[in-house]
Write a protein that holds these residues in place. Structure first.
Motif, short mmCIF file in Angstrom:
data_model
loop_
_atom_site.label_atom_id
_atom_site.label_comp_id
_atom_site.label_asym_id
_atom_site.label_seq_id
_atom_site.Cartn_x
_atom_site.Cartn_y
_atom_site.Cartn_z
N VAL A 36 0.91 -1.17 -0.09
CA VAL A 36 -0.09 -0.03 0.19
C VAL A 36 0.83 1.19 -0.17
CG1 VAL A 36 -1.73 1.21 1.43
CG2 VAL A 36 -1.88 -1.14 1.17
N SER A 37 1.92 1.09 0.92
CA SER A 37 2.70 2.58 0.73
C SER A 37 3.74 2.92 -0.64
CB SER A 37 3.73 2.27 2.03
OG SER A 37 4.76 1.31 1.81
N GLU A 38 3.80 1.65 -1.05
CA GLU A 38 4.50 1.75 -2.50
C GLU A 38 3.48 2.45 -3.48
OE1 GLU A 38 5.71 -2.06 -4.13
OE2 GLU A 38 6.94 -2.34 -2.32
N ASN A 39 2.02 2.50 -3.42
CA ASN A 39 1.27 3.31 -4.11
C ASN A 39 0.41 4.63 -3.66
OD1 ASN A 39 1.04 0.19 -4.95
ND2 ASN A 39 0.02 1.53 -6.60
N MET A 40 1.19 4.99 -2.43
CA MET A 40 0.70 6.12 -1.83
C MET A 40 1.46 7.39 -2.35
SD MET A 40 -0.28 5.12 1.98
CE MET A 40 -1.37 6.46 2.18
N LEU A 41 0.61 8.52 -2.66
CA LEU A 41 1.07 9.79 -3.09
C LEU A 41 0.64 10.93 -2.58
CD1 LEU A 41 2.68 10.77 -5.94
CD2 LEU A 41 0.60 11.00 -6.75
N ASP A 42 1.42 11.86 -2.07
CA ASP A 42 0.94 13.13 -1.77
C ASP A 42 0.16 14.03 -2.62
OD1 ASP A 42 0.84 15.62 -0.62
OD2 ASP A 42 2.81 15.89 0.34
N ALA A 79 -11.73 5.11 -18.53
CA ALA A 79 -10.66 4.35 -19.37
C ALA A 79 -9.61 4.80 -19.62
CB ALA A 79 -11.66 4.31 -20.86
N GLU A 80 -8.36 4.28 -20.00
CA GLU A 80 -7.17 4.71 -20.31
C GLU A 80 -7.02 4.86 -21.58
OE1 GLU A 80 -4.42 1.33 -18.98
OE2 GLU A 80 -5.92 0.59 -17.82
N PRO A 81 -6.22 6.06 -21.83
CA PRO A 81 -6.21 6.39 -23.34
C PRO A 81 -5.29 5.42 -24.02
CG PRO A 81 -5.10 7.95 -21.60
CD PRO A 81 -5.68 6.80 -21.18
N GLN A 82 -5.85 5.15 -25.17
CA GLN A 82 -5.05 4.10 -25.99
C GLN A 82 -3.64 4.39 -26.27
OE1 GLN A 82 -7.37 3.67 -30.02
NE2 GLN A 82 -6.21 2.09 -30.41
N GLY A 83 -2.83 3.55 -26.25
CA GLY A 83 -1.67 3.59 -26.47
C GLY A 83 -0.56 4.05 -25.24
N ALA A 84 -1.32 4.58 -24.13
CA ALA A 84 -0.46 5.08 -23.00
C ALA A 84 -0.18 4.08 -21.99
CB ALA A 84 -1.39 6.06 -22.32
N ALA A 85 0.71 4.20 -21.34
CA ALA A 85 1.14 3.42 -20.10
C ALA A 85 0.82 4.28 -18.70
CB ALA A 85 2.86 3.32 -20.00
N CYS A 86 -0.06 3.53 -18.08
CA CYS A 86 -0.52 4.26 -16.86
C CYS A 86 0.00 3.85 -15.55
CB CYS A 86 -2.21 4.35 -16.72
SG CYS A 86 -2.75 4.94 -18.28
N SER A 87 -0.08 4.65 -14.55
CA SER A 87 0.35 4.39 -13.15
C SER A 87 -0.89 4.64 -12.26
CB SER A 87 1.62 5.04 -12.65
OG SER A 87 2.77 4.15 -13.50
N TRP A 88 -1.18 3.95 -11.13
CA TRP A 88 -2.23 4.27 -10.26
C TRP A 88 -1.51 4.57 -8.95
CZ3 TRP A 88 -2.58 1.17 -14.22
CH2 TRP A 88 -3.81 1.42 -15.07
N TYR A 89 -2.08 5.47 -8.10
CA TYR A 89 -1.65 5.74 -6.66
C TYR A 89 -2.84 6.22 -5.69
CZ TYR A 89 2.64 6.02 -9.01
OH TYR A 89 3.90 5.68 -10.07
N ILE A 90 -2.74 6.01 -4.44
CA ILE A 90 -3.74 6.40 -3.45
C ILE A 90 -3.23 7.63 -2.85
CG2 ILE A 90 -4.81 5.57 -1.27
CD1 ILE A 90 -3.79 2.75 -2.08
N ALA A 91 -4.12 8.47 -2.69
CA ALA A 91 -4.11 9.71 -1.86
C ALA A 91 -3.69 9.43 -0.45
CB ALA A 91 -5.20 10.78 -1.92
N ASP A 92 -2.28 10.02 -0.11
CA ASP A 92 -1.89 9.63 1.50
C ASP A 92 -2.52 10.69 2.44
OD1 ASP A 92 -0.66 12.00 1.11
OD2 ASP A 92 1.29 11.10 1.44
N GLU A 93 -3.68 11.13 1.89
CA GLU A 93 -4.30 12.09 3.11
C GLU A 93 -5.19 11.30 4.06
OE1 GLU A 93 -7.42 13.88 -0.17
OE2 GLU A 93 -5.91 15.00 0.26
N GLY A 94 -5.11 10.01 4.00
CA GLY A 94 -5.88 9.16 4.93
C GLY A 94 -7.16 8.83 4.48
N THR A 95 -7.64 9.37 3.58
CA THR A 95 -9.10 9.05 2.96
C THR A 95 -9.02 7.75 2.25
OG1 THR A 95 -8.65 10.02 0.91
CG2 THR A 95 -9.65 11.40 2.61
#
Length: 118
Positions: A36-42, A79-95
């Motif tokens: 989870v911490s690897e996916n948390m973003l300010d 939906a992800e944009p066609q031909g794009a490489a995406c990354s996902w993160y959780i807001a680290d504000e505790g919600t």
């Protein structure tokens, strides 16, 4: 005397199994927290980057984002944009329900999206 030895052996086996179970549960909790911490973003980082920024500069500000949590974050998002490489993160504000998605294409940030998980 034999009955007492049997009871002691049984108690020892139960104790060892209990300790092993606690160790496995502890290991699992540490791995889950790490994932989870690897996916948390300010949220400030999300606000600071702009569409069109160089991919390398944006990725330098992001955590790795590579864990099994990524699949759960994809669900319910746009939906992800066609031909794009995406990354996902959780807001680290505790919600815990705000997701930030960054999509890169041709060496630049092509799209950034914020949404709430279901």
């Amino acid at each position: 005397m034999a009955q007492r030895k049997g009871c002691l052996i049984g108690c020892a086996v139960a104790g060892v199994l209990g300790i092993a179970l606690l160790a496995v549960l502890g290991f699992g909790a540490v791995k889950l927290f790490g994932a989870v911490s690897e996916n948390m973003l300010d949220p400030k980082v999300y606000a600071d980057v702009k569409v069109g920024d160089q991919e390398g500069a944006v990725r330098a500000k992001l955590p790795s984002g590579e864990s099994f949590v990524k699949d759960a974050l994809k669900a319910g998002g746009p939906a992800e944009p066609q031909g794009a490489a995406c990354s996902w993160y959780i807001a680290d504000e505790g919600t815990g329900d705000q997701v930030f998605r960054f999509c890169f294409k041709d060496g630049r940030l092509a799209e950034k999206v914020q949404y709430t998980t279901q």
